[in-house]
Design an enzyme around this catalytic site. Structure first.
Site, PDB file in Angstrom:
ATOM      1  N   GLU A  87      17.236  41.339 -20.177  1.00  0.00           N
ATOM      2  CA  GLU A  87      17.519  41.674 -18.787  1.00  0.00           C
ATOM      3  C   GLU A  87      18.979  42.027 -18.516  1.00  0.00           C
ATOM      4  O   GLU A  87      19.273  42.815 -17.617  1.00  0.00           O
ATOM      5  CB  GLU A  87      17.105  40.513 -17.882  1.00  0.00           C
ATOM      6  CG  GLU A  87      15.616  40.261 -17.815  1.00  0.00           C
ATOM      7  CD  GLU A  87      14.873  41.414 -17.160  1.00  0.00           C
ATOM      8  OE1 GLU A  87      15.316  41.894 -16.100  1.00  0.00           O
ATOM      9  OE2 GLU A  87      13.861  41.850 -17.725  1.00  0.00           O
ATOM     10  N   SER A 339     -17.696 -10.821  12.384  1.00  0.00           N
ATOM     11  CA  SER A 339     -17.120 -12.083  12.871  1.00  0.00           C
ATOM     12  C   SER A 339     -15.604 -12.147  12.803  1.00  0.00           C
ATOM     13  O   SER A 339     -15.018 -13.183  13.139  1.00  0.00           O
ATOM     14  CB  SER A 339     -17.711 -13.253  12.075  1.00  0.00           C
ATOM     15  OG  SER A 339     -19.085 -13.402  12.350  1.00  0.00           O
TER      16      SER A 339
END
Length: 698
Positions: A87, A339
């Protein structure tokens, strides 16, 4: 002035003006500090515990797939070398612009050759960090000039290695994959430092054309890596360009991750959870659900809270390998309370001095009129024990005494108390829930259970729970400290629950711990919620789809997991529960001896030495059955002599009798053969009518 001279002087001014405009139009944005750029999180959000340990991770950006920033040293040196060579081979020599490449590109254009790029890595970085710049590869000369100026600015402020590191982390590579780290993980299935040379060749090809077809990628990769066999590169390309590798996530808290790591969340999200506690809770639930598999129990959830701070240490939303709805978060899913609401009811009655822990409650059948008909509460085992103390009623989770207590406190005061201690979902008027609220007909969440029971552990102070590691929410008093301490002592008493749960139930621990179990209607939910001085633990088991469990009791469902978690949390026995000022220990006896004499806890001023049943003569006469408003339906196929209604009463007075529509019936209780119509039943001694009810016979 002669025209040629005037034009000669004007031209430089025009050129200067054009140059100024060009410089202004191509002015690059300020260069960000490298450290701030490197500190930006990727598209992955990570959930951590209070010590920074990873619990779960999620991709939270649907548009891009970028991992955490990788330092240059964490990327394969071979890949870095190949990328730079392909590159920008003079990257280490130029200062942002490769003038030789620029000249070669210009000369090639003059010769009519195919266009070739002259973008440097520095120019590409400028375009990657500033969305306003054209992407690398565009041929517009103004965009190139702007990139070039930005590249020079970057080179002036960043080191070469920083520029290269930024490029490798921001480079688009395939589809939504950004950066070498994400490409290595998602395409190659390995860390960026461990990429093979053949993998690197494929990535070099993708760096130039991320969307190129596989054949073009392979051809370029083979040209870029002449030192490698093209057949080996082809195998790497097939692997990297094929199906993506699954992200290996540690999912120790998946439901909380789904809750906190939503779209747009980035980086590390710290919580109050403790990874070790989370793991032990998950393991305890998995073991218990495995043991309950034959009883049609597939799902479970649990939460652990640090009492002192309100910080949540564990959040297990689902467990069990047999779950068919594991995505449901059992910590926040509303389920019927059973309960588990009774401790708050009895605390309210004690606080208001309506009852004491030694007060006797009649565990006998009772019919209560409601807007929808008669409500006839039953105990879990369908039996009745007669007179019992409040301590025994709570310990053995008896239903009828709880309903009788609710008659004393009132529906709305109890509903409001539940809301105040943390049950925020119980927010409708008391009449909406009816008398069944005492038995837990309302739906609650594990999160609410933990908050409510923590209020008892804190001596009556309530406050929100938190998932923030450094937060400590304020608390406020909602229960009388003495009443909270007495209820805590009752729930921590193994002897109080021995009649229903046995002496050696799974609820008994080798240290002080208060606990309450609960089972909802039709055996759909089973709870165990309790606390020590240090922690509150709430556990639920059942089925998210709502089908019933088989033969699961208060001690065989959630309780073993609760006990295992509590034992694991306490490496050493914690201190016992302290009694606040205003609570007294006093001896009590019962007459008749329905329970043995004992030392009991009382709020100051509520003690009495003997608790006795009222004599029959002391009980005000009243009708006990049928209730006012009862509707009776006669069956024409059954002889009338077998459909007699038994009319019952309580209390005694000389000459007391029962009448129907003014016609006296013999005996107490009396038997009456119903006839269709509306009738009035009265209890009287001939001078005074003590009670009357109206019934309808159809």
């Amino acid at each position: 002035m002669p025209a040629p001279l005037k034009q000669a002087r004007t031209l430089p001014l025009l050129l200067l003006a054009l140059l100024a405009v060009l410089l202004w139009r191509t002015q690059p944005a300020p260069v960000p500090a490298f450290r701030s750029l490197a500190g930006q999180p990727g598209s992955i959000a990570i959930l951590t515990d209070r010590q920074g340990r990873e619990l779960a991770r999620r991709r939270t950006d649907a548009a891009t797939d970028r991992g955490d920033w990788l330092p240059l040293a964490a990327i394969s040196p071979d890949l870095v070398r190949r990328l730079v060579a392909a590159e920008d081979r003079r990257f280490w020599q130029h200062h942002g612009i490769d003038w030789r490449s620029v000249g070669g590109a210009a000369l090639g254009r003059l010769r009519g050759e195919p266009p070739r790029g002259a973008s440097t890595i520095s120019m590409q970085v400028a375009a990657l960090i500033d969305p306003g710049l054209a992407r690398a590869g565009q041929r517009d000369w103004r965009a190139k000039l702007q990139q070039a100026r930005a590249a020079r600015a970057i080179e002036a402020q960043w080191a070469k290695r920083q520029i290269l590191e930024a490029w490798l982390n921001l480079l688009p590579l395939r589809g939504d994959i950004i950066g070498i780290g994400a490409a290595a993980a998602r395409m190659a299935g390995r860390p960026a430092a461990a990429l093979a040379p053949e993998d690197n060749a494929v990535l070099v090809a993708l760096a130039r054309r991320p969307s190129a077809p596989p054949a073009a990628v392979l051809a370029r990769a083979c040209r870029a890596a002449p030192d490698l066999a093209c057949s080996a590169i082809a195998m790497a390309a097939a692997r990297l360009l094929g199906p993506r590798q699954a992200v290996a996530n540690r999912d120790a808290a998946p439901h909380l991750a789904s809750r906190l790591l939503g779209p747009g969340v980035r980086g590390r999200v710290a919580t109050s959870l403790d990874a070790d506690v989370q793991a032990l809770v998950q393991a305890a639930l998995d073991r218990q659900l495995s043991a309950l598999a034959s009883r049609n129990v597939r799902d479970g959830a649990a939460i652990v809270v640090e009492n002192d701070t309100g910080r949540i240490l564990a959040w297990v939303g689902a467990a069990g390998s047999a779950s068919r709805a594991g995505q449901v978060d059992g910590v926040t899913a509303p389920r019927q309370a059973g309960s588990t609401l009774k401790p708050q009811l009895y605390a309210l009655a004690i606080e208001r001095r309506l009852l004491t822990a030694a007060s006797l409650l009649n565990d006998a059948p009772v019919d209560l009129e409601t807007a929808t008909g008669l409500y006839i509460p039953q105990n879990y085992d369908r039996s009745f024990r007669g007179p019992v103390s409040l301590r025994s009623a709570l310990g053995n989770s008896l239903n009828v005494p709880a309903v009788r207590t609710l008659l004393l406190t009132g529906l709305e005061p109890f509903r409001q108390r539940l809301f105040d201690v943390g049950y925020r979902g119980i927010n409708r008027p008391g009449d909406h829930y009816g008398y069944a609220l005492a038995l837990g007909s309302a739906e609650v969440t594990l999160l609410e259970q933990a908050a409510a029971y923590r209020s008892l552990a804190l001596g009556g102070r309530s406050g929100p729970l938190t998932l923030k590691p450094d937060e400590r929410p304020a608390t406020r008093p909602v229960i009388d400290p003495g009443a909270a301490a007495i209820i805590t002592a009752l729930m921590a008493d193994p002897a109080a629950r021995a009649a229903s749960f046995g002496e050696a139930s799974g609820l008994s621990l080798p240290f002080a711990a208060a606990v309450k179990t609960g089972t909802s209607k039709a055996m759909r939910d089973n709870w165990a919620v309790g606390f020590s001085r240090a922690y509150t633990v709430a556990v639920w088991v059942g089925n998210f789809e709502g089908d019933a469990m088989i033969g699961v009791s208060g001690t065989s469902g959630a309780a073993p997991a609760w006990a295992a978690i509590m034992l694991a949390l306490h490496a050493a026995p914690p201190p016992g529960f302290a009694l606040p000022a205003g609570v007294e220990r006093r001896p009590v006896a019962f007459l008749p001896a329905v329970e043995p004499p004992r030392t009991e806890l009382f709020l100051a001023g509520t003690w009495q030495p003997v608790f006795a049943l009222a004599e029959t003569a002391e009980i005000a006469p009243r009708l006990t059955a049928p209730s006012d408003g009862t509707i009776l339906a006669l069956d024409p196929d059954i002889p009338a002599s077998r459909q007699l209604l038994v009319i019952r009463s309580q209390g005694s007075r000389p000459g007391l009798f029962i009448s129907v529509d003014g016609r006296r019936l013999p005996g107490l209780p009396a038997r009456w053969a119903p006839v269709p119509g509306r009738h009035e039943i009265a209890l009287s001694d001939g001078r005074t009518t003590y009670d009357r009810v109206r019934v309808t016979v159809r």
